[in-house]
Design a protein around this motif. Structure first.
Motif, PDB file in Angstrom:
ATOM      1  N   GLY A  85       0.796  -1.223   0.000  1.00 22.90           N
ATOM      2  CA  GLY A  85       0.000   0.000   0.000  1.00 22.90           C
ATOM      3  C   GLY A  85       0.827   1.270   0.000  1.00 22.90           C
ATOM      4  N   GLU A  86       2.125   1.145   0.248  1.00 27.28           N
ATOM      5  CA  GLU A  86       3.005   2.318   0.240  1.00 27.28           C
ATOM      6  C   GLU A  86       3.806   2.348  -1.059  1.00 27.28           C
ATOM      7  OE1 GLU A  86       3.898   2.834   4.984  1.00 27.28           O
ATOM      8  OE2 GLU A  86       5.324   1.683   3.783  1.00 27.28           O
ATOM      9  N   SER A 108       8.281  -8.957 -10.869  1.00 22.59           N
ATOM     10  CA  SER A 108       7.626  -9.180  -9.573  1.00 22.59           C
ATOM     11  C   SER A 108       6.169  -9.596  -9.760  1.00 22.59           C
ATOM     12  CB  SER A 108       7.711  -7.925  -8.692  1.00 22.59           C
ATOM     13  OG  SER A 108       6.730  -6.988  -9.059  1.00 22.59           O
ATOM     14  N   LEU A 109       5.543  -9.157 -10.844  1.00 23.01           N
ATOM     15  CA  LEU A 109       4.156  -9.532 -11.122  1.00 23.01           C
ATOM     16  C   LEU A 109       4.059 -10.959 -11.656  1.00 23.01           C
ATOM     17  CD1 LEU A 109       2.890  -6.238 -12.820  1.00 23.01           C
ATOM     18  CD2 LEU A 109       2.341  -7.060 -10.522  1.00 23.01           C
ATOM     19  N   GLN A 110       5.100 -11.407 -12.356  1.00 21.90           N
ATOM     20  CA  GLN A 110       5.068 -12.726 -12.972  1.00 21.90           C
ATOM     21  C   GLN A 110       5.497 -13.832 -12.018  1.00 21.90           C
ATOM     22  OE1 GLN A 110       7.512 -12.118 -16.415  1.00 21.90           O
ATOM     23  NE2 GLN A 110       5.877 -11.110 -17.556  1.00 21.90           N
ATOM     24  N   GLU A 114       5.521 -12.042  -2.654  1.00 22.95           N
ATOM     25  CA  GLU A 114       4.572 -11.789  -1.569  1.00 22.95           C
ATOM     26  C   GLU A 114       3.838 -10.472  -1.788  1.00 22.95           C
ATOM     27  OE1 GLU A 114       4.759 -10.985   3.200  1.00 22.95           O
ATOM     28  OE2 GLU A 114       6.175 -12.396   2.330  1.00 22.95           O
ATOM     29  N   ASN A 115       4.565  -9.434  -2.157  1.00 25.49           N
ATOM     30  CA  ASN A 115       3.979  -8.131  -2.469  1.00 25.49           C
ATOM     31  C   ASN A 115       4.464  -7.696  -3.845  1.00 25.49           C
ATOM     32  OD1 ASN A 115       4.545  -7.673   0.861  1.00 25.49           O
ATOM     33  ND2 ASN A 115       2.511  -7.318   0.073  1.00 25.49           N
ATOM     34  N   THR A 152       1.935  -3.862  -3.783  1.00 28.39           N
ATOM     35  CA  THR A 152       0.518  -4.214  -3.723  1.00 28.39           C
ATOM     36  C   THR A 152       0.334  -5.437  -2.848  1.00 28.39           C
ATOM     37  OG1 THR A 152       0.680  -5.547  -5.713  1.00 28.39           O
ATOM     38  CG2 THR A 152       0.078  -3.240  -6.010  1.00 28.39           C
ATOM     39  N   ASP A 153      -0.885  -5.626  -2.405  1.00 30.93           N
ATOM     40  CA  ASP A 153      -1.227  -6.793  -1.612  1.00 30.93           C
ATOM     41  C   ASP A 153      -1.484  -7.955  -2.559  1.00 30.93           C
ATOM     42  OD1 ASP A 153      -1.978  -8.545   0.327  1.00 30.93           O
ATOM     43  OD2 ASP A 153      -3.703  -7.403   1.019  1.00 30.93           O
TER      44      ASP A 153
END
Length: 155
Positions: A85-86, A108-110, A114-115, A152-153
């Motif tokens: 969230g930050e 990191s999206l692929q 964890e975040n 992101t969560d």
């Protein structure tokens, strides 16, 4: 993390708040750099009713003048102190940093991070700076690459 309402800025159509943990000098630097980004006039008219959630900038990485891969390495270290969230505000002058940071966030999206990281703002701006030398005024044009990365969560 909370931020005072006077520190809300709207840049590149995003309302941006600075976390209370950012030092006064850090806040001043961030504001000066964010002022280079375009402003969405529609959002400015309705500051109290912003439809997008505010980006809370927790920290800044100043990678100006650093060659590849230093802006990315400093970004990775700074992201350790950022929670879901930050956001982290990164500026760099090395054109390679744009590809590096984009690829890092995409990776990191692929993966099953964890975040995962969301690259909210990825924009280059050009600023003119004056430098006097031998009674002549020289203009140097600096391209600054701006990134706002939000954790992101994963849920």
């Amino acid at each position: 993390m909370s931020a005072d309402s006077p520190s809300i800025m709207v840049r590149a159509s995003y309302p941006i708040c600075l976390a209370e943990t950012v030092s006064k000098s850090g806040q001043q630097s961030i504001r000066q750099l964010l002022d280079l980004l375009p402003v969405n006039d529609t959002n400015l008219k309705h500051k109290t009713d912003l439809s997008k959630p505010s980006l809370i900038i927790k920290n800044m990485v100043d990678g100006r003048g650093l060659a590849c891969p230093m802006p990315l390495l400093k970004t990775k270290v700074a992201l350790r102190s950022v929670v879901a969230g930050e956001s982290l505000y990164v500026v760099a002058t090395d054109p390679n940093s744009q590809a590096d940071i984009m690829a890092f966030c995409q990776q990191s999206l692929q993966t099953d991070a964890e975040n995962p990281l969301s690259l909210i703002i990825n924009q280059a701006t050009v600023s003119d700076s004056k430098a006097a030398s031998d009674n002549q005024t020289k203009y140097s044009v600096d391209t600054i690459y701006h990134f706002i990365i939000t954790k992101t969560d994963s849920n």
